[in-house]
Write a protein that holds these residues in place. Structure first.
Motif, PDB file in Angstrom:
ATOM      1  N   THR A  17       3.342  11.165  -7.109  1.00 12.70           N
ATOM      2  CA  THR A  17       4.187   9.959  -6.611  1.00 12.70           C
ATOM      3  C   THR A  17       5.528   9.500  -6.976  1.00 12.70           C
ATOM      4  O   THR A  17       5.901  10.577  -7.866  1.00 12.70           O
ATOM      5  N   LEU A  19       6.535   6.150  -7.285  1.00 14.88           N
ATOM      6  CA  LEU A  19       7.071   5.020  -7.162  1.00 14.88           C
ATOM      7  C   LEU A  19       7.849   4.881  -7.833  1.00 14.88           C
ATOM      8  O   LEU A  19       8.221   4.917  -9.307  1.00 14.88           O
ATOM      9  N   CYS A  20       9.525   4.212  -7.341  1.00 16.29           N
ATOM     10  CA  CYS A  20      10.704   3.870  -8.319  1.00 16.29           C
ATOM     11  C   CYS A  20      10.274   2.582  -8.658  1.00 16.29           C
ATOM     12  O   CYS A  20      10.796   1.618  -7.692  1.00 16.29           O
ATOM     13  N   ILE A  21       9.880   2.059  -9.724  1.00 19.68           N
ATOM     14  CA  ILE A  21      10.181   0.626 -10.183  1.00 19.68           C
ATOM     15  C   ILE A  21      11.181   0.644 -11.288  1.00 19.68           C
ATOM     16  O   ILE A  21      11.719   1.441 -12.018  1.00 19.68           O
ATOM     17  N   ASP A 354       8.586  -2.728  -5.207  1.00 16.70           N
ATOM     18  CA  ASP A 354       7.515  -2.313  -5.471  1.00 16.70           C
ATOM     19  C   ASP A 354       7.759  -3.670  -7.504  1.00 16.70           C
ATOM     20  O   ASP A 354       7.367  -3.124  -8.142  1.00 16.70           O
ATOM     21  N   SER A 355       7.606  -4.449  -6.255  1.00 10.24           N
ATOM     22  CA  SER A 355       7.303  -5.547  -7.514  1.00 10.24           C
ATOM     23  C   SER A 355       6.088  -6.734  -7.149  1.00 10.24           C
ATOM     24  O   SER A 355       4.716  -6.098  -7.129  1.00 10.24           O
ATOM     25  N   LYS A 426       5.788  -2.764 -17.325  1.00 14.36           N
ATOM     26  CA  LYS A 426       6.194  -1.671 -15.957  1.00 14.36           C
ATOM     27  C   LYS A 426       5.422  -0.493 -15.704  1.00 14.36           C
ATOM     28  O   LYS A 426       5.037  -0.784 -15.009  1.00 14.36           O
ATOM     29  N   ASN A 427       5.450  -0.257 -17.295  1.00 16.92           N
ATOM     30  CA  ASN A 427       4.247   1.144 -17.510  1.00 16.92           C
ATOM     31  C   ASN A 427       2.875   1.301 -16.702  1.00 16.92           C
ATOM     32  O   ASN A 427       2.547   1.814 -15.950  1.00 16.92           O
ATOM     33  N   TYR A 429       2.110  -1.256 -14.923  1.00 12.46           N
ATOM     34  CA  TYR A 429       1.966  -1.471 -13.301  1.00 12.46           C
ATOM     35  C   TYR A 429       2.063  -1.288 -12.724  1.00 12.46           C
ATOM     36  O   TYR A 429       1.466  -0.471 -11.771  1.00 12.46           O
ATOM     37  N   GLU A 430       3.151   0.099 -12.273  1.00  8.96           N
ATOM     38  CA  GLU A 430       3.799   1.391 -12.294  1.00  8.96           C
ATOM     39  C   GLU A 430       1.726   2.169 -11.616  1.00  8.96           C
ATOM     40  O   GLU A 430       2.148   3.195 -10.599  1.00  8.96           O
ATOM     41  N   SER A 431       1.698   2.565 -13.159  1.00  6.71           N
ATOM     42  CA  SER A 431       0.548   3.506 -12.999  1.00  6.71           C
ATOM     43  C   SER A 431      -0.702   2.849 -12.237  1.00  6.71           C
ATOM     44  O   SER A 431      -1.742   3.942 -11.387  1.00  6.71           O
ATOM     45  N   GLN A 473       9.196   6.503  -1.298  1.00  5.38           N
ATOM     46  CA  GLN A 473       7.765   6.934  -1.769  1.00  5.38           C
ATOM     47  C   GLN A 473       6.644   7.985  -1.250  1.00  5.38           C
ATOM     48  O   GLN A 473       7.341   8.231   0.184  1.00  5.38           O
TER      49      GLN A 473
END
Length: 519
Positions: A17, A19-21, A354-355, A426-427, A429-431, A473
């Motif tokens: 992974t 994913l750079c939020i 990423d959003s 944020k955490n 959403y990313e996961s 990514q």
């Protein structure tokens, strides 16, 4: 960085992974754009003359911007059909188009359609006309005439392709008017909405003419949305007029009189009926529970390919699943299944990937897998990227209903910028968006691969470019941001899908070719 291992029948899948939020700032503004004033020597073909340079285009702009009655062609429900849409000042009992095999229109057949109130522009009511014509045969030349305000317009040529071996042009976010606020290099003042539309419409003409000159085999055009920039709002007369300037600039390209365009609803298109008024799409999905004001998703076939166009501004994934199943039920035996949508659920741009771009990823990925979708074509992020073959990880994931709205209002990605300020959200959403596995990492030509292929297109006009996300990514196989307009040519036969992407100015490929073979 996390690492997951998931076993499959044939191969082990390693998902790294990346994913750079990033910190959730507002990235919608950009200094990167294509300034038409820098290329006054460039020649383009417009609806007003065969050869018009930048100065001539500026001189003709007053006539272009107020020509709201230009026709748009769209693919019909299948390759034997063609859809027409246009505004008129006069109301008629029925809209009419006539088709002939001869330029003098002898033995023409007349097709009738609907003429309904469309919109009010500067105090004048315009009516929206829609007609479907049928009976087109492969590899033939036809001529058509549209009846506008009671008069038949000059005949235009339309050439059909070979449904068993065809190509289409894929363009990203023309977004006429998006260069608003930029300062041209010729010393002009900062661009207002109208001047931005003039700039971007000129570059749109250039892109279409360059693409058709470089690839005359193109049979139709596909756009993932954001044809225009001004989202407007019903009742705002000044913004509605600006929006219609932008539609006039978009439709001004002469090649669009002969080239059908399968457009999608972008977030900037979604807030008013302007999109639905201008474009006559086949098989509109009127059952959509949470539609936008701009209209609905739809589907059509061309040869052995089924195209399903998703209205992704609607965050109700159940609507999209129903549309996909309806389209497949109507055409269960097509070999290729292609989805087109605006938001890039697998992209690589800094502003949206990423959003808000991935808000439907957890919901749509398993739907695409379950319905054996081959390819998903995306836009929204104004960068070029293509993925490996991806599949759902088979787990349940959050839908993020707390930040969704019923039909995106056009600018709601700011809700995500705000929500991502909260560390806990944020955490999560990313996961949760680590909801995929990489099914196949081979490049070049893949034979019977597993998974779904996703591609995001850059701006076709250069009205607005975004940066790539700092860390690529893990699902991205290739990406590019050259700050120059690009377009893709997709070639489909009974057993092969091939993607190539080109620089508008040079015609050179910006990436290696990617093909999927079904034997």
């Amino acid at each position: 960085m996390h690492q997951f291992y998931k076993s499959k029948k044939v191969l082990a899948v390693y998902v790294l992974t990346a994913l750079c939020i990033t910190s959730a700032g507002v990235y919608a503004a950009t200094e990167h754009w294509n300034d038409a004033s820098l290329t006054p020597q460039t020649v383009t073909r417009t609806s007003l003359s065969e050869k018009t340079g930048w100065q001539e285009w500026k001189n003709s702009w007053d006539a272009v911007k107020s020509n709201y009655e230009q026709v748009s062609l769209a693919p019909g429900a299948d390759a034997s059909r063609l859809n027409f849409g246009w505004y008129s000042k006069k109301k008629s009992d029925t809209a009419a188009v006539r088709i002939s095999r001869h330029p003098d229109m002898q033995n023409a057949k007349v097709y009738s359609g609907t003429c309904k109130p469309g919109t009010v522009i500067n105090g004048v009511t315009y009516y929206t006309n829609k007609v479907e014509a049928v009976g087109f045969k492969p590899n033939q030349t036809y001529w058509y005439q549209v009846q506008l305000n009671g008069e038949w317009q000059p005949a235009q040529q339309y050439k059909t392709g070979n449904p068993k071996d065809f190509s289409f042009m894929y363009v990203g976010d023309p977004q006429i008017g998006a260069s608003i606020g930029q300062t041209p290099a010729d010393g002009s003042k900062k661009q207002d909405g109208e001047i931005a539309a003039r700039n971007d419409a000129y570059n749109w003409n250039k892109t279409l003419n360059a693409a058709l000159r470089q690839h005359p085999e193109i049979n139709f055009l596909v756009s993932p949305g954001d044809q225009i920039n001004e989202p407007a709002a019903k009742g705002d007369a000044e913004k509605i007029q600006l929006q219609e300037y932008q539609y006039a600039g978009y439709l001004s390209a002469a090649v669009l009189r002969n080239l059908p365009e399968a457009t999608s609803i972008g977030n900037h298109d979604s807030m008013t009926e302007g999109y639905e008024n201008h474009f006559n799409v086949p098989n509109p999905f009127t059952e959509e529970a949470n539609p936008t004001k701009a209209g609905h998703g739809y589907y059509y076939t061309y040869g052995n390919a089924l195209f399903i166009v998703i209205n992704a501004n609607n965050y109700n994934a159940a609507d999209h699943e129903t549309l996909i199943k309806k389209a497949i039920a109507a055409h269960p035996d097509t070999k290729w299944r292609v989805v087109v949508m605006h938001q890039d659920i697998y992209g690589s741009g800094l502003d949206h990937s990423d959003s808000d771009g991935i808000i439907l990823r957890t919901q749509l990925t398993p739907i695409y897998d379950a319905n054996h979708i081959d390819v998903v074509l995306q836009g929204h992020d104004h960068t070029y990227a293509r993925t490996y073959q991806l599949s759902s990880d088979g787990k349940n994931h959050a839908a993020f209903d707390n930040v969704k709205v019923k039909g995106q209002s056009g600018q709601d990605h700011h809700l995500f910028d705000q929500a991502l300020q909260d560390t806990a959200f944020k955490n999560t959403y990313e996961s949760q968006n680590l909801c995929y596995t990489i099914a196949d990492m081979k490049q070049g030509t893949l034979v019977n691969p597993k998974g779904v292929f996703y591609m995001s297109s850059n701006s076709a006009t250069g009205s607005k470019f975004y940066n790539l996300i700092p860390q690529q990514q893990d699902y991205i196989a290739a990406r590019s941001q050259t700050w120059r307009p690009t377009y893709s040519v997709i070639h489909i036969t009974d057993d092969r899908f091939t993607l190539n992407t080109y620089d508008v100015e040079t015609g050179a490929a910006i990436d290696t070719s990617y093909s999927i073979v079904k034997d």
